[in-house]
Design a protein around this motif. Structure first.
Motif, PDB file in Angstrom:
ATOM      1  N   ILE A   1     -10.168   1.455  -2.121  1.00  5.84           N
ATOM      2  CA  ILE A   1      -8.628   1.158  -1.579  1.00  5.84           C
ATOM      3  C   ILE A   1      -6.823   0.995  -2.015  1.00  5.84           C
ATOM      4  CG2 ILE A   1      -7.491  -1.629  -1.430  1.00  5.84           C
ATOM      5  CD1 ILE A   1     -10.552  -2.621  -2.441  1.00  5.84           C
ATOM      6  N   THR A   2      -6.607   1.777  -3.073  1.00  5.85           N
ATOM      7  CA  THR A   2      -5.871   2.201  -3.406  1.00  5.85           C
ATOM      8  C   THR A   2      -5.347   3.949  -2.579  1.00  5.85           C
ATOM      9  OG1 THR A   2      -6.766   3.309  -5.153  1.00  5.85           O
ATOM     10  CG2 THR A   2      -5.722   1.467  -5.691  1.00  5.85           C
ATOM     11  N   ARG A   3      -6.447   4.220  -2.030  1.00  6.20           N
ATOM     12  CA  ARG A   3      -6.970   5.794  -1.407  1.00  6.20           C
ATOM     13  C   ARG A   3      -6.194   5.317  -0.328  1.00  6.20           C
ATOM     14  NH1 ARG A   3      -5.705   9.220   0.768  1.00  6.20           N
ATOM     15  NH2 ARG A   3      -6.773  11.331   1.303  1.00  6.20           N
ATOM     16  N   LYS A   4      -6.618   4.321  -0.002  1.00  7.95           N
ATOM     17  CA  LYS A   4      -7.446   4.302   2.409  1.00  7.95           C
ATOM     18  C   LYS A   4      -5.275   4.058   2.460  1.00  7.95           C
ATOM     19  CE  LYS A   4      -7.629   0.315   5.165  1.00  7.95           C
ATOM     20  NZ  LYS A   4      -8.732  -0.662   5.558  1.00  7.95           N
ATOM     21  N   TYR A   5      -4.708   3.182   1.341  1.00  9.03           N
ATOM     22  CA  TYR A   5      -3.267   2.753   1.405  1.00  9.03           C
ATOM     23  C   TYR A   5      -2.102   3.562   0.637  1.00  9.03           C
ATOM     24  CZ  TYR A   5      -5.409  -1.511   3.303  1.00  9.03           C
ATOM     25  OH  TYR A   5      -5.793  -2.778   4.070  1.00  9.03           O
ATOM     26  N   GLN A   6      -2.781   4.752   0.189  1.00  9.01           N
ATOM     27  CA  GLN A   6      -1.930   5.968  -0.337  1.00  9.01           C
ATOM     28  C   GLN A   6      -0.994   5.125  -1.763  1.00  9.01           C
ATOM     29  OE1 GLN A   6       0.144   8.213   2.321  1.00  9.01           O
ATOM     30  NE2 GLN A   6      -1.743   8.506   3.897  1.00  9.01           N
TER      31      GLN A   6
END
Length: 612
Positions: free
Chosen positions: A478-483
């Motif tokens: 999730i944190t990778r998706k939203y950078q």
């Protein structure tokens, strides 16, 4: 004909008045006294005789000192409950007179009343062998219970100290958990009724009931419940499994008199889970009835009950590891009013950040905060954000104090509450990120960036190494998706550092990797008891299974050399075998930390391949 066939009424009396008999006994003349005891013990004694005797005893209670304990004991064994209304009223009058004149008999009177809180047992004998020992399906049972409560209120009215003598009797009479469902149900229901007219006992009675429920709960792990349900489904509804039979030694199998039991499809296959389900249904009903007057929430009643329940929660629930269902009484009462949910979160927060509390209590409080924020549908986003702010600010301060000192390394023993808080925040974000970003994506992303997850993830304390892999993997995706932060380099490094543990067993040595060093669990994982879950489900946030589109969005470029088979595993939501996670050590309560696939409503061990 009727006159000739009916036996004559026993109206013969010996020995003069009751007072004369008692006075003679004191002088050593026991003949009339023995006759009196014999008449009172007669199983065929008639209503008219009981009324006559009780009338005389009421007038002579002054003589019934401790010396006549045996006689009073016979009087307390009289079958008064299943008699005419006249007998019942006369007996209640006698009890009132007796305890007010001779408080020495208070305990025996209370024991007699409390013994009637369960259905009587009927033993059927055949050739001197007991072939049945089951509850009496008496249609007047409810009326008898009402009369018992009238008797208890009568005694309490005459003797103000009744509550302090009553409580130990309630404790010692609590039925063993292997008693029939009906027996447990009636006793718990009657205990809760006592709290209505003896409010000073409410906290102690709630403690007693919840302590017994906890014993049932920890004796029935989720995995055992699921296995029993699966076995029952496979073998068909008519067949009874051997394991169930072992637990069911005292249970009357098919019973029509149950108040809570309805259709067989609602029965739990595991017998202890069945008992727990019935008792949790009663507890939820009690909470609702106390808090609502004429269908409307009564603020004062609710606040008072909330205080009592929080007290029980602190004393019994918080120190108990991996209970599955009982803690939901707090979840349920908090659903009535947002102020209660916020008060509960504040209470847990104080437990968590107070360094004077034992580390294990602080860690458990962290688990409760994360699970409550993630699962309680009635908590709005604004409250979630307020809690995240509080938790994340504390984490940053903790890093400020610890990240450069002598203890700036990954160690559960030193930093347990910190890791528990990290896991609570990660878990909350997994469940709530869509709501946090809903409406205004730019504003939502700005808020999440302000939490500065990168500093938390990159710090020397290395929380990603300690938190449960299923939480870490979804948080990373999730944190990778939203950078917001890139976790995969750290996860990969942590996986290389995992030290396998060799455990010897009957089947040979087993190599395992401990993936739950915190020994944490999610207290509000999906509720599995069929009847009582109907009360919880409307307020419960189930895990929304990831759709193919969601998986595609979370999926990042796959490393070179990753096989097509592994790609397929990922798309199926399965964990490839080479991800460094071999399993959870046996003492980590796997069924509570990682909900099994059959537990609909929990995130799976989702594996997201590391980007190149």
């Amino acid at each position: 004909d009727e006159f000739l066939s009916s036996p004559p009424r026993k109206t013969v009396r010996f020995g003069g008045t009751l007072t004369d008999i008692l006075l003679k006994y004191e002088k050593g003349e026991t003949t009339d006294f023995e006759l009196l005891k014999h008449q009172l013990s007669d199983p065929d004694i008639k209503d008219a005789q009981i009324i006559n005797w009780l009338h005389e005893f009421r007038a002579s209670v002054a003589y019934l000192t401790k010396e006549f304990e045996q006689l009073v004991s016979i009087l307390l064994k009289l079958p008064w409950l299943r008699r005419s209304r006249e007998v019942v009223e006369e007996y209640l009058g006698f009890l009132g007179n007796l305890v007010s004149a001779q408080t020495v008999h208070l305990r025996p009177c209370l024991r007699m009343i409390v013994s009637q809180f369960v259905p009587p047992r009927i033993t059927i004998r055949e050739d001197d062998v007991d072939i049945s020992d089951s509850d009496d399906d008496d249609e007047n049972l409810s009326e008898n219970f009402n009369t018992c409560h009238r008797a208890l209120q009568t005694v309490a009215r005459y003797v103000p100290s009744t509550p302090q003598f009553l409580m130990p009797i309630l404790v010692e009479n609590f039925p063993f958990i292997n008693k029939s469902e009906r027996t447990l149900e009636c006793y718990v229901h009657n205990l809760l009724r006592v709290t209505v007219y003896l409010p000073s006992l409410r906290l102690q009675i709630l403690e007693l009931i919840i302590e017994k429920l906890l014993k049932l709960d920890v004796s029935t792990p989720q995995q055992d419940i699921e296995d029993a349900e699966e076995t029952a489904n496979n073998s068909g509804s008519e067949e009874k499994s051997t394991e169930e039979g072992l637990f069911d030694m005292e249970e009357d199998e098919e019973r029509k008199g149950d108040k809570v039991v309805s259709s067989s499809s609602e029965r739990m296959a595991h017998p202890l889970a069945e008992r727990l389900d019935i008792l949790m249904t009663i507890l939820f009903s009690y909470v609702k009835d106390v808090c609502h007057v004429n269908g409307k929430l009564d603020t004062n009643n609710t606040k008072d009950l909330y205080r009592d329940l929080v007290s029980v929660f602190d004393k019994l629930i918080l120190p108990t590891h991996a209970s599955c269902h009982v803690q939901y009484f707090m979840f349920y009462i908090c659903s009535f009013k947002l102020g209660l949910a916020e008060a509960f979160l504040d209470h847990l927060w104080k437990k968590l950040h107070d360094p004077n509390n034992p580390s294990v209590i602080r860690q458990t409080a962290g688990s409760y905060i994360g699970s409550f924020l993630a699962r309680a549908k009635f908590i709005p986003v604004v409250t979630v954000k307020a809690c995240l702010d509080l938790l994340v600010n504390w984490m940053h301060k903790y890093i400020d104090n610890q990240d450069t000192g002598a203890n700036a390394y990954c160690d559960v023993a030193l930093h347990g509450p910190f890791y528990s808080t990290c896991q609570a925040v990660f878990y909350t974000l997994i469940f709530r990120h869509k709501q946090l970003l809903d409406g205004n994506l730019r504003k939502g992303l700005s808020y999440l960036q302000s939490l500065n997850f990168e500093r938390i993830v990159m710090c020397q304390l290395n929380p990603l190494k300690i938190c449960i892999p299923s939480v870490v993997n979804l948080f990373a995706a999730i944190t990778r998706k939203y950078q917001l932060v890139f976790c995969y380099t750290i996860i990969e490094r942590n996986n290389r550092q995992f030290i396998p543990v060799v455990r010897s067993g009957t089947g040979g040595d087993l190599v395992q990797t401990c993936t739950n060093p915190l020994d944490s669990f999610f207290p509000f994982d999906p509720y599995m008891l069929k009847r009582s879950k109907k009360t919880i489900d409307p307020y419960y946030q189930f895990w929304e299974e990831l759709s193919a589109e969601d998986l595609e969005n979370l999926k990042k470029p796959i490393k070179r050399g990753t096989s097509e088979d592994e790609d397929d595993d990922f798309l199926k939501g399965e964990t490839p075998q080479n991800d460094g996670v071999v399993g959870i050590a046996p003492n980590s309560y796997e069924s509570n930390t990682r909900s099994p696939v059959s537990s609909i409503g929990s995130p799976p061990d989702c594996y997201v391949p590391y980007p190149q």
